[in-house]
Design an enzyme around this catalytic site. Structure first.
Site, PDB file in Angstrom:
ATOM      1  N   SER A 158      39.633  43.705  49.256  1.00 35.59           N
ATOM      2  CA  SER A 158      40.247  44.605  50.231  1.00 35.59           C
ATOM      3  C   SER A 158      40.030  44.150  51.670  1.00 35.59           C
ATOM      4  CB  SER A 158      39.654  46.006  50.049  1.00 35.59           C
ATOM      5  OG  SER A 158      40.091  46.842  51.096  1.00 35.59           O
TER       6      SER A 158
ATOM      7  N   LYS B  86      40.618  54.719  41.022  1.00 37.87           N
ATOM      8  CA  LYS B  86      41.618  55.673  41.531  1.00 37.87           C
ATOM      9  C   LYS B  86      41.911  56.835  40.583  1.00 37.87           C
ATOM     10  CE  LYS B  86      44.091  52.661  44.698  1.00 37.87           C
ATOM     11  NZ  LYS B  86      45.348  52.034  45.074  1.00 37.87           N
TER      12      LYS B  86
ATOM     13  N   ALA C 146      52.971  48.799  35.455  1.00 35.90           N
ATOM     14  CA  ALA C 146      52.920  50.259  35.255  1.00 35.90           C
ATOM     15  C   ALA C 146      51.519  50.801  35.534  1.00 35.90           C
ATOM     16  CB  ALA C 146      53.346  50.598  33.826  1.00 35.90           C
TER      17      ALA C 146
ATOM     18  N   ASP D 144      49.200  55.600  48.983  1.00 35.65           N
ATOM     19  CA  ASP D 144      49.874  54.363  48.558  1.00 35.65           C
ATOM     20  C   ASP D 144      51.394  54.483  48.673  1.00 35.65           C
ATOM     21  OD1 ASP D 144      47.544  53.001  47.934  1.00 35.65           O
ATOM     22  OD2 ASP D 144      47.618  53.459  45.793  1.00 35.65           O
TER      23      ASP D 144
ATOM     24  N   THR E   8      39.589  52.308  45.481  1.00 39.01           N
ATOM     25  CA  THR E   8      40.442  51.236  44.974  1.00 39.01           C
ATOM     26  C   THR E   8      40.079  50.899  43.533  1.00 39.01           C
ATOM     27  OG1 THR E   8      41.348  49.072  45.551  1.00 39.01           O
ATOM     28  CG2 THR E   8      39.016  49.372  45.989  1.00 39.01           C
TER      29      THR E   8
HETATM   30  N1  LIG Z   1      49.330  46.540  49.210  1.00 33.77           N
HETATM   31  C1  LIG Z   1      48.628  47.591  48.860  1.00 33.77           C
HETATM   32  O1  LIG Z   1      48.296  48.455  49.687  1.00 33.77           O
HETATM   33  C2  LIG Z   1      48.252  47.773  47.408  1.00 33.77           C
HETATM   34  C3  LIG Z   1      48.001  49.064  46.883  1.00 33.77           C
HETATM   35  C4  LIG Z   1      47.688  49.182  45.523  1.00 33.77           C
HETATM   36  C5  LIG Z   1      47.578  48.033  44.732  1.00 33.77           C
HETATM   37  N2  LIG Z   1      47.808  46.801  45.300  1.00 33.77           N
HETATM   38  C6  LIG Z   1      47.722  45.573  44.481  1.00 33.77           C
HETATM   39  O2  LIG Z   1      48.567  45.716  43.355  1.00 33.77           O
HETATM   40  C7  LIG Z   1      48.024  45.023  42.228  1.00 33.77           C
HETATM   41  C8  LIG Z   1      47.952  45.972  41.038  1.00 33.77           C
HETATM   42  O3  LIG Z   1      47.078  47.043  41.363  1.00 33.77           O
HETATM   43  P1  LIG Z   1      46.970  48.331  40.423  1.00 33.77           P
HETATM   44  O4  LIG Z   1      45.999  49.250  41.069  1.00 33.77           O
HETATM   45  O5  LIG Z   1      48.313  48.855  40.066  1.00 33.77           O
HETATM   46  O6  LIG Z   1      46.293  47.676  39.119  1.00 33.77           O
HETATM   47  P2  LIG Z   1      46.263  48.228  37.605  1.00 33.77           P
HETATM   48  O7  LIG Z   1      46.355  49.711  37.587  1.00 33.77           O
HETATM   49  O8  LIG Z   1      45.074  47.567  36.980  1.00 33.77           O
HETATM   50  O9  LIG Z   1      47.625  47.640  36.932  1.00 33.77           O
HETATM   51  C9  LIG Z   1      47.784  46.259  36.755  1.00 33.77           C
HETATM   52  C10 LIG Z   1      49.193  45.975  36.257  1.00 33.77           C
HETATM   53  O10 LIG Z   1      49.329  44.531  36.158  1.00 33.77           O
HETATM   54  C11 LIG Z   1      49.769  44.200  34.831  1.00 33.77           C
HETATM   55  N3  LIG Z   1      49.254  42.902  34.429  1.00 33.77           N
HETATM   56  C12 LIG Z   1      47.966  42.493  34.476  1.00 33.77           C
HETATM   57  N4  LIG Z   1      47.870  41.231  33.983  1.00 33.77           N
HETATM   58  C13 LIG Z   1      49.126  40.865  33.615  1.00 33.77           C
HETATM   59  C14 LIG Z   1      49.692  39.688  33.035  1.00 33.77           C
HETATM   60  N5  LIG Z   1      48.935  38.628  32.748  1.00 33.77           N
HETATM   61  N6  LIG Z   1      51.017  39.649  32.809  1.00 33.77           N
HETATM   62  C15 LIG Z   1      51.801  40.708  33.115  1.00 33.77           C
HETATM   63  N7  LIG Z   1      51.326  41.860  33.653  1.00 33.77           N
HETATM   64  C16 LIG Z   1      50.007  41.933  33.890  1.00 33.77           C
HETATM   65  C17 LIG Z   1      49.235  45.314  33.965  1.00 33.77           C
HETATM   66  O11 LIG Z   1      49.988  45.345  32.762  1.00 33.77           O
HETATM   67  P3  LIG Z   1      49.344  45.995  31.413  1.00 33.77           P
HETATM   68  O12 LIG Z   1      49.634  47.474  31.520  1.00 33.77           O
HETATM   69  O13 LIG Z   1      50.077  45.330  30.323  1.00 33.77           O
HETATM   70  O14 LIG Z   1      47.872  45.677  31.436  1.00 33.77           O
HETATM   71  C18 LIG Z   1      49.504  46.535  34.871  1.00 33.77           C
HETATM   72  O15 LIG Z   1      50.858  46.917  34.814  1.00 33.77           O
HETATM   73  C19 LIG Z   1      46.658  44.501  42.689  1.00 33.77           C
HETATM   74  O16 LIG Z   1      46.808  43.152  43.073  1.00 33.77           O
HETATM   75  C20 LIG Z   1      46.335  45.364  43.896  1.00 33.77           C
HETATM   76  O17 LIG Z   1      45.507  44.702  44.820  1.00 33.77           O
HETATM   77  C21 LIG Z   1      48.161  46.658  46.600  1.00 33.77           C
END
Ligand SMILES: NC(=O)c1ccc[n+]([C@@H]2O[C@H](COP(=O)([O-])OP(=O)(O)OC[C@H]3O[C@@H](n4cnc5c(N)ncnc54)[C@H](OP(=O)(O)O)[C@@H]3O)[C@@H](O)[C@H]2O)c1
Length: 280
Positions: free
Chosen positions: A20, A71, A135, A108, A67
């Site tokens: 972060s 969450k 998702a 978010d 984070t």
């Molecule tokens: N810019 C911002 O302010 C902000 C805010 C929030 C999040 N983010 C970023 O967004 C990303 C996701 O965060 P999150 O909180 O949503 O994480 P999360 O809840 O852990 O979800 C991760 C997602 O990525 C998928 N995934 C993981 N490995 C994969 C692979 N090898 N192939 C295809 N899909 C894969 C997962 O699919 P499965 O369901 O199949 O596991 C799931 O849909 C992170 O990099 C985070 O830093 C950025």
């Protein structure tokens, strides 16, 4: 709201390694507003989350961001959850109330939309089908914000189909769950593509998605912001698609957070962005 004549304190709780840039971002604002305060990273084990959140008030914190991976769990811990966080199913920001109780919200979705609008002012959610890859927690905020803005068709693609189905069921129309194997074809005729998976992040492989069938007019967004230009955004830019990176989503979240913590509504200026970008 905290009084500006006392030391102001906020932080981000994650685990185990936090990429972060929130401390850089918020500490820049303390300096910009000439306030005595600090924003600290707090690596909290999942089992300790409740105790850590309950310690915010006695330690003098105005609140914190939450984070990965906290969450969803935070939602069940805080004393009050606002309708946005409830609908998204995750808390991204905790506000310590004057009586010491904890209010949970989610910034978010606000950050995502404000970032898109800042970089593409003419953008509209109802311009055509939106493909969301992933998702997880980030995806839930993106889908919520698109639905709120009047999106008519959201194609939800996730590696684990059951999670896409759950999200489609929860949000109802306009969300349709699409199998991972169909992801390339899901881009046909899309007006917008959003990557919400962790793929493309530093240390992770690029998102496995062939974008040849995506219309050249489609807006391509990534919520990953380390690196700033992910392989997906680079490929989209090279073929001429407009793109929006994920850093602004983080930046814009400071506005509602600071309003709730300190009673200040900070501008998201180019200087603020440059200060954080310099650390990427
Ligand atoms: N810019 C911002 O302010 C902000 C805010 C929030 C999040 N983010 C970023 O967004 C990303 C996701 O965060 P999150 O909180 O949503 O994480 P999360 O809840 O852990 O979800 C991760 C997602 O990525 C998928 N995934 C993981 N490995 C994969 C692979 N090898 N192939 C295809 N899909 C894969 C997962 O699919 P499965 O369901 O199949 O596991 C799931 O849909 C992170 O990099 C985070 O830093 C950025």
């Amino acid at each position: 709201m905290s009084s500006p004549d006392r030391f102001l304190l906020a932080g981000v709780m994650g685990w185990p390694v936090m990429h972060s840039r929130s401390p850089t971002l918020h500490n820049y604002l303390f300096t910009r507003y000439g306030l005595a305060g600090a924003y600290v990273p707090l690596a909290i084990r999942p089992a300790d989350l409740e105790a850590a959140l309950r310690a915010l008030a006695p330690l003098g914190f105005s609140g914190c961001n939450v984070t990965i991976p906290h969450k969803e769990r935070a939602l069940a811990i805080v004393d009050a959850v606002d309708p946005v966080a409830r609908r998204i199913g995750a808390v991204s920001c905790v506000v310590v109330q004057p009586d010491g109780t904890l209010a949970g919200t989610n910034n978010d979705a606000f950050g995502f939309v404000q970032n898109v609008l800042q970089q593409q002012p003419a953008w509209r959610a109802d311009a055509g089908p939106i493909v969301v890859i992933g998702a997880g927690g980030g995806a839930r905020a993106v889908v919520y914000s698109m639905a709120e803005r009047g999106a008519r068709a959201i194609r939800m693609v996730n590696r684990t189909f059951a999670r896409a189905e759950t999200l489609a069921r929860e949000f109802g129309s306009p969300v349709t769950a699409i199998a991972w194997e169909e992801r390339h074809r899901a881009l046909d005729g899309a007006a917008m593509l959003v990557n919400t998976t962790s793929q493309g992040m530093t240390g992770q492989p690029p998102l496995n998605l062939a974008i040849e069938t995506l219309p050249l007019s489609a807006l391509v967004c990534d919520i990953v912001y380390v690196p700033l230009e992910t392989p997906l955004l680079a490929a989209a830019r090279r073929r001429g698609n407009p793109t929006v990176d994920g850093l602004g989503m983080l930046l814009h979240q400071v506005r509602p957070a600071w309003k709730a913590w300190f009673g200040i509504d900070p501008d998201v200026t180019p200087e603020l962005r440059a200060a954080v970008e310099a650390t990427l």
